[in-house]
Design a protein around this motif. Structure first.
Motif, PDB file in Angstrom:
ATOM      1  N   LEU A  72       0.827  -1.209   0.000  1.00 54.31           N
ATOM      2  CA  LEU A  72       0.000   0.000   0.000  1.00 54.31           C
ATOM      3  C   LEU A  72       0.861   1.258   0.000  1.00 54.31           C
ATOM      4  CD1 LEU A  72      -2.785  -1.052   2.534  1.00 54.31           C
ATOM      5  CD2 LEU A  72      -2.784  -1.219   0.035  1.00 54.31           C
ATOM      6  N   VAL A  73       1.996   1.216   0.690  1.00 48.97           N
ATOM      7  CA  VAL A  73       2.917   2.350   0.667  1.00 48.97           C
ATOM      8  C   VAL A  73       3.438   2.572  -0.750  1.00 48.97           C
ATOM      9  CG1 VAL A  73       5.070   3.279   1.586  1.00 48.97           C
ATOM     10  CG2 VAL A  73       3.571   1.932   3.063  1.00 48.97           C
ATOM     11  N   LEU A  74       3.811   1.492  -1.410  1.00 46.80           N
ATOM     12  CA  LEU A  74       4.307   1.605  -2.778  1.00 46.80           C
ATOM     13  C   LEU A  74       3.230   2.123  -3.729  1.00 46.80           C
ATOM     14  CD1 LEU A  74       6.606  -1.476  -3.490  1.00 46.80           C
ATOM     15  CD2 LEU A  74       7.226   0.938  -3.442  1.00 46.80           C
ATOM     16  N   GLU A  75       2.006   1.683  -3.541  1.00 47.32           N
ATOM     17  CA  GLU A  75       0.921   2.140  -4.399  1.00 47.32           C
ATOM     18  C   GLU A  75       0.736   3.648  -4.281  1.00 47.32           C
ATOM     19  OE1 GLU A  75      -2.813   0.161  -4.146  1.00 47.32           O
ATOM     20  OE2 GLU A  75      -1.949  -1.842  -4.302  1.00 47.32           O
ATOM     21  N   MET A  76       0.814   4.171  -3.069  1.00 52.35           N
ATOM     22  CA  MET A  76       0.644   5.604  -2.877  1.00 52.35           C
ATOM     23  C   MET A  76       1.717   6.390  -3.609  1.00 52.35           C
ATOM     24  SD  MET A  76       1.788   8.491  -1.031  1.00 52.35           S
ATOM     25  CE  MET A  76       2.558   7.991   0.505  1.00 52.35           C
ATOM     26  N   PHE A  77       2.969   5.968  -3.466  1.00 54.88           N
ATOM     27  CA  PHE A  77       4.051   6.688  -4.123  1.00 54.88           C
ATOM     28  C   PHE A  77       3.987   6.518  -5.636  1.00 54.88           C
ATOM     29  CE2 PHE A  77       5.841   6.893   0.105  1.00 54.88           C
ATOM     30  CZ  PHE A  77       6.489   8.107   0.097  1.00 54.88           C
ATOM     31  N   THR A  78       3.565   5.364  -6.106  1.00 54.16           N
ATOM     32  CA  THR A  78       3.417   5.160  -7.548  1.00 54.16           C
ATOM     33  C   THR A  78       2.356   6.085  -8.125  1.00 54.16           C
ATOM     34  OG1 THR A  78       4.058   2.833  -7.306  1.00 54.16           O
ATOM     35  CG2 THR A  78       2.944   3.460  -9.340  1.00 54.16           C
ATOM     36  N   LEU A 116      10.083   7.237  -5.387  1.00 52.78           N
ATOM     37  CA  LEU A 116       9.612   5.876  -5.624  1.00 52.78           C
ATOM     38  C   LEU A 116      10.730   4.865  -5.471  1.00 52.78           C
ATOM     39  CD1 LEU A 116       7.155   4.190  -6.403  1.00 52.78           C
ATOM     40  CD2 LEU A 116       7.716   4.578  -8.801  1.00 52.78           C
ATOM     41  N   ASP A 117      11.889   5.153  -6.023  1.00 52.47           N
ATOM     42  CA  ASP A 117      13.026   4.235  -5.908  1.00 52.47           C
ATOM     43  C   ASP A 117      13.500   4.111  -4.468  1.00 52.47           C
ATOM     44  OD1 ASP A 117      12.929   3.894  -8.634  1.00 52.47           O
ATOM     45  OD2 ASP A 117      14.477   5.394  -9.056  1.00 52.47           O
ATOM     46  N   ALA A 118      13.545   5.237  -3.749  1.00 47.86           N
ATOM     47  CA  ALA A 118      14.006   5.201  -2.365  1.00 47.86           C
ATOM     48  C   ALA A 118      13.051   4.405  -1.488  1.00 47.86           C
ATOM     49  CB  ALA A 118      14.157   6.623  -1.831  1.00 47.86           C
ATOM     50  N   VAL A 119      11.763   4.575  -1.677  1.00 44.27           N
ATOM     51  CA  VAL A 119      10.788   3.855  -0.847  1.00 44.27           C
ATOM     52  C   VAL A 119      10.829   2.367  -1.147  1.00 44.27           C
ATOM     53  CG1 VAL A 119       8.322   3.578  -0.398  1.00 44.27           C
ATOM     54  CG2 VAL A 119       9.318   5.853  -0.490  1.00 44.27           C
ATOM     55  N   ARG A 120      11.062   1.998  -2.398  1.00 46.00           N
ATOM     56  CA  ARG A 120      11.205   0.574  -2.728  1.00 46.00           C
ATOM     57  C   ARG A 120      12.339  -0.051  -1.921  1.00 46.00           C
ATOM     58  NH1 ARG A 120      10.571   1.710  -8.915  1.00 46.00           N
ATOM     59  NH2 ARG A 120       8.373   1.219  -9.288  1.00 46.00           N
ATOM     60  N   LEU A 121      13.455   0.672  -1.820  1.00 45.74           N
ATOM     61  CA  LEU A 121      14.578   0.170  -1.036  1.00 45.74           C
ATOM     62  C   LEU A 121      14.248   0.143   0.449  1.00 45.74           C
ATOM     63  CD1 LEU A 121      17.527  -0.659  -0.566  1.00 45.74           C
ATOM     64  CD2 LEU A 121      18.140   1.777  -0.681  1.00 45.74           C
ATOM     65  N   LEU A 122      13.610   1.183   0.957  1.00 47.77           N
ATOM     66  CA  LEU A 122      13.353   1.291   2.386  1.00 47.77           C
ATOM     67  C   LEU A 122      12.404   0.213   2.888  1.00 47.77           C
ATOM     68  CD1 LEU A 122      13.084   5.175   2.720  1.00 47.77           C
ATOM     69  CD2 LEU A 122      14.928   3.713   3.560  1.00 47.77           C
ATOM     70  N   ILE A 123      11.398  -0.149   2.109  1.00 46.56           N
ATOM     71  CA  ILE A 123      10.502  -1.203   2.582  1.00 46.56           C
ATOM     72  C   ILE A 123      11.211  -2.558   2.586  1.00 46.56           C
ATOM     73  CG2 ILE A 123       8.427   0.024   1.831  1.00 46.56           C
ATOM     74  CD1 ILE A 123       8.224  -1.914  -0.501  1.00 46.56           C
ATOM     75  N   GLU A 124      12.180  -2.728   1.685  1.00 46.27           N
ATOM     76  CA  GLU A 124      12.977  -3.953   1.741  1.00 46.27           C
ATOM     77  C   GLU A 124      13.849  -3.967   2.998  1.00 46.27           C
ATOM     78  OE1 GLU A 124      12.623  -6.506  -0.106  1.00 46.27           O
ATOM     79  OE2 GLU A 124      11.208  -5.557  -1.482  1.00 46.27           O
ATOM     80  N   LEU A 125      14.355  -2.802   3.391  1.00 42.58           N
ATOM     81  CA  LEU A 125      15.150  -2.728   4.610  1.00 42.58           C
ATOM     82  C   LEU A 125      14.306  -3.050   5.836  1.00 42.58           C
ATOM     83  CD1 LEU A 125      17.325   0.473   3.985  1.00 42.58           C
ATOM     84  CD2 LEU A 125      17.781  -1.902   3.337  1.00 42.58           C
ATOM     85  N   LEU A 126      13.064  -2.584   5.851  1.00 41.18           N
ATOM     86  CA  LEU A 126      12.178  -2.904   6.974  1.00 41.18           C
ATOM     87  C   LEU A 126      11.926  -4.405   7.060  1.00 41.18           C
ATOM     88  CD1 LEU A 126       9.504  -0.056   6.848  1.00 41.18           C
ATOM     89  CD2 LEU A 126      11.376  -0.331   8.467  1.00 41.18           C
ATOM     90  N   ALA A 127      11.696  -5.036   5.900  1.00 38.56           N
ATOM     91  CA  ALA A 127      11.499  -6.487   5.898  1.00 38.56           C
ATOM     92  C   ALA A 127      12.779  -7.210   6.304  1.00 38.56           C
ATOM     93  CB  ALA A 127      11.034  -6.944   4.516  1.00 38.56           C
ATOM     94  N   ASP A 128      13.928  -6.685   5.893  1.00 35.72           N
ATOM     95  CA  ASP A 128      15.203  -7.277   6.313  1.00 35.72           C
ATOM     96  C   ASP A 128      15.361  -7.211   7.828  1.00 35.72           C
ATOM     97  OD1 ASP A 128      15.839  -7.826   3.709  1.00 35.72           O
ATOM     98  OD2 ASP A 128      17.191  -6.115   3.453  1.00 35.72           O
ATOM     99  N   ASP A 129      15.022  -6.075   8.425  1.00 33.44           N
ATOM    100  CA  ASP A 129      15.144  -5.932   9.874  1.00 33.44           C
ATOM    101  C   ASP A 129      14.274  -6.950  10.601  1.00 33.44           C
ATOM    102  OD1 ASP A 129      16.920  -3.872   9.569  1.00 33.44           O
ATOM    103  OD2 ASP A 129      15.436  -2.280   9.847  1.00 33.44           O
ATOM    104  N   SER A 130      13.076  -7.186  10.083  1.00 31.94           N
ATOM    105  CA  SER A 130      12.197  -8.187  10.688  1.00 31.94           C
ATOM    106  C   SER A 130      12.790  -9.583  10.564  1.00 31.94           C
ATOM    107  CB  SER A 130      10.819  -8.127  10.027  1.00 31.94           C
ATOM    108  OG  SER A 130       9.945  -9.099  10.574  1.00 31.94           O
ATOM    109  N   ALA A 131      13.374  -9.890   9.411  1.00 34.32           N
ATOM    110  CA  ALA A 131      13.982 -11.204   9.209  1.00 34.32           C
ATOM    111  C   ALA A 131      15.211 -11.390  10.092  1.00 34.32           C
ATOM    112  CB  ALA A 131      14.353 -11.389   7.742  1.00 34.32           C
ATOM    113  N   VAL A 132      15.964 -10.317  10.307  1.00 32.41           N
ATOM    114  CA  VAL A 132      17.140 -10.404  11.172  1.00 32.41           C
ATOM    115  C   VAL A 132      16.722 -10.745  12.596  1.00 32.41           C
ATOM    116  CG1 VAL A 132      18.950  -9.017  12.267  1.00 32.41           C
ATOM    117  CG2 VAL A 132      18.639  -8.940   9.795  1.00 32.41           C
ATOM    118  N   ARG A 133      15.635 -10.163  13.054  1.00 30.44           N
ATOM    119  CA  ARG A 133      15.161 -10.474  14.403  1.00 30.44           C
ATOM    120  C   ARG A 133      14.713 -11.921  14.526  1.00 30.44           C
ATOM    121  NH1 ARG A 133      13.048  -5.127  13.808  1.00 30.44           N
ATOM    122  NH2 ARG A 133      11.069  -5.962  13.022  1.00 30.44           N
TER     123      ARG A 133
END
Length: 321
Positions: free
Chosen positions: A202-208, A224-241
């Motif tokens: 939904l975040v990506l849809e808004m920026f698109t 748009l490019d920055a948010v694509r990267l940032l949401i991947e970082l958020l998912a990475d942080d969850s996976a690291v935990r």
């Protein structure tokens, strides 16, 4: 002056400001706060563009000799002059166009994305292994990874992505199961589950939609490019935990070259190198996050106080004259 100020703010927030923020490195250490800042910038740009148009419209009805707003083209032109009147009309028309494009973009992006995901979900349900849960796949994991039924594709290349929505899916290939270890599989599934749980789509849809709404000569793909990267970082942080940084880094490298359908959120992709380096770098910074939240609030509040309040006061005076 309010209309000019709003126009300048809208242009700055849709071009130079995103370009500068996209070059910054600190968002890698505060991805959630950086997304909030990006959202504030996008919202402020849209509000400033609309405010400029409304301010222009109010100036087209400038007070006449009797103090009341003028209501005809000839009287408006007589008061403003041809050049200024034409400039006002052009900016007002541009604002209306952006508003119409924004509404159309939101609808088009939402419909097209959901249709695309529905078609692909039907395909993976037909060709993939069904009725397999993440807890069955990773029995060593202490708890099931809810948030999407798993589908396994008979593909040798390591591939992992998710299809968000009401009937979400987590899709992995046989290459993932044959190449990755148990902890790496857990990490990659936790990554995809984080996307589904937080509804990053939904975040990506808004920026698109906002990106498509602004004309080409003023919009920038940086947000748009920055948010694509940032949401991947958020998912990475969850996976690291869940699984730790090393298994996740290995899983990301293994899935880096996997091609995924449009509308899906993939574990790999062109940002893999940046994300793997980040896993080995410094942790997230609370101070940077706080600073980003303060900046996000300022981006919305300061233009409102400095520009909107005087303009609203003038508009109130104009129509009560």
């Amino acid at each position: 002056m309010s209309a000019l100020a709003f126009t300048i703010v809208a242009l700055l927030l849709s071009g130079p400001v995103p370009a500068m923020l996209a070059r910054a490195s600190w968002p890698l250490r505060a991805p959630r706060a950086a997304i909030v800042l990006w959202q504030s910038i996008a919202l402020a740009a849209v509000l400033s563009a609309f405010s400029a148009g409304i301010a222009i419209a109010s100036r087209l009805f400038v007070p006449g000799e009797d103090g009341r707003p003028t209501a005809t083209f000839t009287s408006e032109i007589a008061v403003l002059g041809w050049p200024l009147w034409a400039a006002y009309v052009f900016v007002f028309a541009l604002t209306l166009m952006i508003g119409a494009r924004l509404i159309a973009s939101v609808v088009n992006v939402a419909i097209a994305t959901r249709r695309r995901r529905a078609r692909h979900r039907m395909v993976v349900d037909l060709v993939g292994s069904s009725h397999v849960t993440t807890s069955q796949l990773c029995g060593h994991h202490p708890r099931p990874l809810n948030g999407g039924e798993l589908r396994i594709l008979d593909v040798a290349e390591p591939l992992a992505y998710c299809l968000p929505g009401v009937r979400s899916r987590v899709v992995v290939s046989e290459g993932v199961l044959n190449t990755l270890s148990g902890s790496e599989i857990t990490a990659i599934l936790a990554h995809e589950h984080a996307h589904l749980r937080a509804r990053h789509d939904l975040v990506l849809e808004m920026f698109t939609a906002v990106h498509a709404a602004f004309p080409r000569f003023v919009r920038s793909a940086n947000a748009l490019d920055a948010v694509r990267l940032l949401i991947e970082l958020l998912a990475d942080d969850s996976a690291v935990r869940t699984a730790g940084p090393t298994p996740l880094a290995r899983a990301l490298v293994a899935c880096a070259s996997g091609r995924t359908p449009r509308g899906a959120l993939a574990a790999g992709g062109p940002t893999t190198v940046v994300r793997v380096r980040r896993l080995a770098g410094r942790p997230n910074s609370l101070s940077l996050a706080v600073g980003a939240y303060v900046a996000a609030a300022a981006v919305l509040v300061i233009p409102t106080v400095a520009l909107a309040v005087p303009w609203l006061t003038e508009l109130h005076r104009l129509f009560l004259a």
